[in-house]
Scaffold this motif. Structure first.
Motif, PDB file in Angstrom:
ATOM      1  N   ALA A  21       0.831  -1.202   0.000  1.00  0.00           N
ATOM      2  CA  ALA A  21       0.000   0.000   0.000  1.00  0.00           C
ATOM      3  C   ALA A  21       0.867   1.254   0.000  1.00  0.00           C
ATOM      4  N   ALA A  22       1.925   1.255   0.811  1.00  0.00           N
ATOM      5  CA  ALA A  22       2.821   2.414   0.860  1.00  0.00           C
ATOM      6  C   ALA A  22       3.526   2.626  -0.472  1.00  0.00           C
ATOM      7  N   THR A  23       3.916   1.528  -1.114  1.00  0.00           N
ATOM      8  CA  THR A  23       4.558   1.639  -2.430  1.00  0.00           C
ATOM      9  C   THR A  23       3.613   2.259  -3.447  1.00  0.00           C
ATOM     10  N   ALA A  24       2.339   1.829  -3.422  1.00  0.00           N
ATOM     11  CA  ALA A  24       1.341   2.380  -4.338  1.00  0.00           C
ATOM     12  C   ALA A  24       1.085   3.855  -4.040  1.00  0.00           C
ATOM     13  N   LEU A  25       0.982   4.209  -2.756  1.00  0.00           N
ATOM     14  CA  LEU A  25       0.753   5.601  -2.396  1.00  0.00           C
ATOM     15  C   LEU A  25       1.926   6.477  -2.805  1.00  0.00           C
ATOM     16  N   ASP A  26       3.150   5.998  -2.605  1.00  0.00           N
ATOM     17  CA  ASP A  26       4.317   6.765  -3.026  1.00  0.00           C
ATOM     18  C   ASP A  26       4.375   6.900  -4.544  1.00  0.00           C
ATOM     19  N   GLY A  27       3.956   5.848  -5.255  1.00  0.00           N
ATOM     20  CA  GLY A  27       4.080   5.863  -6.707  1.00  0.00           C
ATOM     21  C   GLY A  27       2.969   6.597  -7.426  1.00  0.00           C
ATOM     22  N   ALA A  28       1.733   6.490  -6.908  1.00  0.00           N
ATOM     23  CA  ALA A  28       0.592   7.047  -7.625  1.00  0.00           C
ATOM     24  C   ALA A  28      -0.277   7.976  -6.787  1.00  0.00           C
ATOM     25  N   GLY A  29      -0.075   7.987  -5.474  1.00  0.00           N
ATOM     26  CA  GLY A  29      -0.905   8.815  -4.608  1.00  0.00           C
ATOM     27  C   GLY A  29      -2.157   8.135  -4.122  1.00  0.00           C
ATOM     28  N   TRP A  30      -2.319   6.850  -4.440  1.00  0.00           N
ATOM     29  CA  TRP A  30      -3.485   6.110  -3.971  1.00  0.00           C
ATOM     30  C   TRP A  30      -3.186   4.620  -3.913  1.00  0.00           C
ATOM     31  N   ALA A  31      -3.971   3.913  -3.108  1.00  0.00           N
ATOM     32  CA  ALA A  31      -3.854   2.460  -2.983  1.00  0.00           C
ATOM     33  C   ALA A  31      -5.230   1.906  -2.619  1.00  0.00           C
ATOM     34  N   VAL A  32      -5.519   0.705  -3.078  1.00  0.00           N
ATOM     35  CA  VAL A  32      -6.803   0.050  -2.785  1.00  0.00           C
ATOM     36  C   VAL A  32      -6.595  -1.036  -1.742  1.00  0.00           C
ATOM     37  N   LEU A  33      -7.475  -1.063  -0.741  1.00  0.00           N
ATOM     38  CA  LEU A  33      -7.521  -2.143   0.243  1.00  0.00           C
ATOM     39  C   LEU A  33      -8.744  -2.986  -0.094  1.00  0.00           C
ATOM     40  N   PRO A  34      -8.570  -4.115  -0.773  1.00  0.00           N
ATOM     41  CA  PRO A  34      -9.722  -4.894  -1.249  1.00  0.00           C
ATOM     42  C   PRO A  34     -10.516  -5.505  -0.104  1.00  0.00           C
ATOM     43  N   GLY A  35     -11.836  -5.457  -0.221  1.00  0.00           N
ATOM     44  CA  GLY A  35     -12.723  -6.160   0.698  1.00  0.00           C
ATOM     45  C   GLY A  35     -12.558  -5.777   2.152  1.00  0.00           C
ATOM     46  N   LEU A  36     -12.314  -4.505   2.420  1.00  0.00           N
ATOM     47  CA  LEU A  36     -12.136  -4.099   3.814  1.00  0.00           C
ATOM     48  C   LEU A  36     -13.417  -4.299   4.622  1.00  0.00           C
ATOM     49  N   LEU A  37     -14.556  -4.033   4.000  1.00  0.00           N
ATOM     50  CA  LEU A  37     -15.850  -4.251   4.655  1.00  0.00           C
ATOM     51  C   LEU A  37     -16.640  -5.325   3.923  1.00  0.00           C
ATOM     52  N   GLY A  38     -17.447  -6.078   4.672  1.00  0.00           N
ATOM     53  CA  GLY A  38     -18.305  -7.098   4.092  1.00  0.00           C
ATOM     54  C   GLY A  38     -19.614  -6.518   3.582  1.00  0.00           C
ATOM     55  N   ASP A  39     -20.356  -7.340   2.824  1.00  0.00           N
ATOM     56  CA  ASP A  39     -21.608  -6.873   2.232  1.00  0.00           C
ATOM     57  C   ASP A  39     -22.586  -6.369   3.288  1.00  0.00           C
ATOM     58  N   ALA A  40     -22.752  -7.101   4.379  1.00  0.00           N
ATOM     59  CA  ALA A  40     -23.720  -6.701   5.406  1.00  0.00           C
ATOM     60  C   ALA A  40     -23.310  -5.383   6.053  1.00  0.00           C
ATOM     61  N   GLU A  41     -22.015  -5.187   6.275  1.00  0.00           N
ATOM     62  CA  GLU A  41     -21.545  -3.926   6.850  1.00  0.00           C
ATOM     63  C   GLU A  41     -21.800  -2.767   5.892  1.00  0.00           C
ATOM     64  N   CYS A  42     -21.531  -2.990   4.605  1.00  0.00           N
ATOM     65  CA  CYS A  42     -21.792  -1.954   3.603  1.00  0.00           C
ATOM     66  C   CYS A  42     -23.272  -1.598   3.566  1.00  0.00           C
ATOM     67  N   ASP A  43     -24.127  -2.614   3.571  1.00  0.00           N
ATOM     68  CA  ASP A  43     -25.566  -2.371   3.498  1.00  0.00           C
ATOM     69  C   ASP A  43     -26.064  -1.615   4.729  1.00  0.00           C
ATOM     70  N   ALA A  44     -25.535  -1.965   5.895  1.00  0.00           N
ATOM     71  CA  ALA A  44     -25.954  -1.291   7.127  1.00  0.00           C
ATOM     72  C   ALA A  44     -25.529   0.178   7.120  1.00  0.00           C
ATOM     73  N   LEU A  45     -24.319   0.448   6.652  1.00  0.00           N
ATOM     74  CA  LEU A  45     -23.874   1.834   6.584  1.00  0.00           C
ATOM     75  C   LEU A  45     -24.689   2.628   5.569  1.00  0.00           C
ATOM     76  N   ALA A  46     -24.963   2.039   4.408  1.00  0.00           N
ATOM     77  CA  ALA A  46     -25.773   2.736   3.407  1.00  0.00           C
ATOM     78  C   ALA A  46     -27.165   3.037   3.951  1.00  0.00           C
ATOM     79  N   ALA A  47     -27.755   2.090   4.674  1.00  0.00           N
ATOM     80  CA  ALA A  47     -29.082   2.298   5.251  1.00  0.00           C
ATOM     81  C   ALA A  47     -29.078   3.390   6.306  1.00  0.00           C
ATOM     82  N   ALA A  48     -27.944   3.601   6.959  1.00  0.00           N
ATOM     83  CA  ALA A  48     -27.841   4.636   7.988  1.00  0.00           C
ATOM     84  C   ALA A  48     -28.025   6.035   7.413  1.00  0.00           C
ATOM     85  N   TYR A  49     -27.901   6.173   6.087  1.00  0.00           N
ATOM     86  CA  TYR A  49     -28.083   7.492   5.481  1.00  0.00           C
ATOM     87  C   TYR A  49     -29.454   8.069   5.808  1.00  0.00           C
ATOM     88  N   ASP A  50     -30.445   7.209   5.981  1.00  0.00           N
ATOM     89  CA  ASP A  50     -31.812   7.654   6.255  1.00  0.00           C
ATOM     90  C   ASP A  50     -32.115   7.737   7.745  1.00  0.00           C
TER      91      ASP A  50
END
Length: 241
Positions: A21-50
């Motif tokens: 991740a540090a190598t990517a950030l140094d090289g391009a200014g960004w890095a991806v952390l795949p699958g940091l959150l699960g589907d249920a966590e994503c859905d719960a956070l999205a639902a919190a918008y309301d």
């Protein structure tokens, strides 16, 4: 107090390849952390918008010339998952932030604990929490921008995509641009799946040149949503004035 959610997020981050991740950030200014959150966590956070009591403010982008779409800033206390992401990501990124500032000749240095950094922000009048949820529908987009909010700025931030591209929405790519001295701007489209986090530069980052390091300004945004609905969690480590 350490919670089960906090412990779980800490374990996930401990399993991340931070050297890559540090190598990517140094090289391009960004890095991806795949699958940091699960589907249920994503859905719960999205639902919190309301759930308005969770938030301190509601922004309609078009009213301010920010694009189209809307977002809400969380109020303190943050939801446990958001608080855990913020407090556990920060110490993983602080060494990179300090190295960047040293390379760019910037005086600020960052403590290893997020609570200590927030104390610095709050003492300077930056007391409003900045983690946010963004919601986009068809035709919505986010103009290129930087999330600064005050004198004290942590140079890296995170965004987690909470919706599935191609299923929940189409379009809506996450875009980063960089402006190098005496050059045209360069854009990158960051490939994200539901639950992926992107870590990226807030404002400027160092780039190695033939005469040493120089500063490159970066901005981020979201392209137009063609169909469906897109939700994103933004995790900014400094608070707002």
């Amino acid at each position: 107090m350490t919670t089960a959610i906090d412990t779980d997020i800490a374990a996930r981050l401990a399993a991340t390849d931070w050297d890559a991740a540090a190598t990517a950030l140094d090289g391009a200014g960004w890095a991806v952390l795949p699958g940091l959150l699960g589907d249920a966590e994503c859905d719960a956070l999205a639902a919190a918008y309301d759930m308005p009591p969770l938030f301190r403010s509601h922004i309609q982008m078009a009213r301010h010339g920010f694009g189209r779409g809307e977002y809400r800033y969380f109020a303190y206390p943050l939801p446990p998952l958001v608080a855990a992401l913020r407090s556990r990501l920060y110490p993983r990124l602080a060494p990179l932030a300090n190295r960047w500032h040293e390379r760019m000749g910037l005086p600020a240095r960052f403590p290893s604990d997020h609570a200590d950094f927030l104390a610095r922000c709050h003492a300077a009048g930056q007391r409003r929490p900045t983690p946010l949820l963004l919601q986009y529908g068809p035709g919505d987009y986010n103009c290129l921008h930087q999330d600064l909010y005050g004198e004290h700025v942590f140079p890296v931030q995170a965004a987690v995509l909470l919706s599935a591209p191609g299923e929940a929405f189409t379009g809506g790519e996450f875009i980063l641009t960089e402006q190098r001295p005496r050059m045209q701007s360069r854009a990158a489209v960051v490939p994200l799946a539901k639950g992926d986090a992107v870590i990226f530069a807030v404002n400027v980052r160092p780039v190695r040149g033939s005469r040493g390091d120089y500063r490159v300004a970066m901005r981020h945004g979201v392209s137009e949503i063609r169909s469906g609905r897109r939700h994103t969690l933004g995790v900014i480590f400094h608070d707002a004035a």
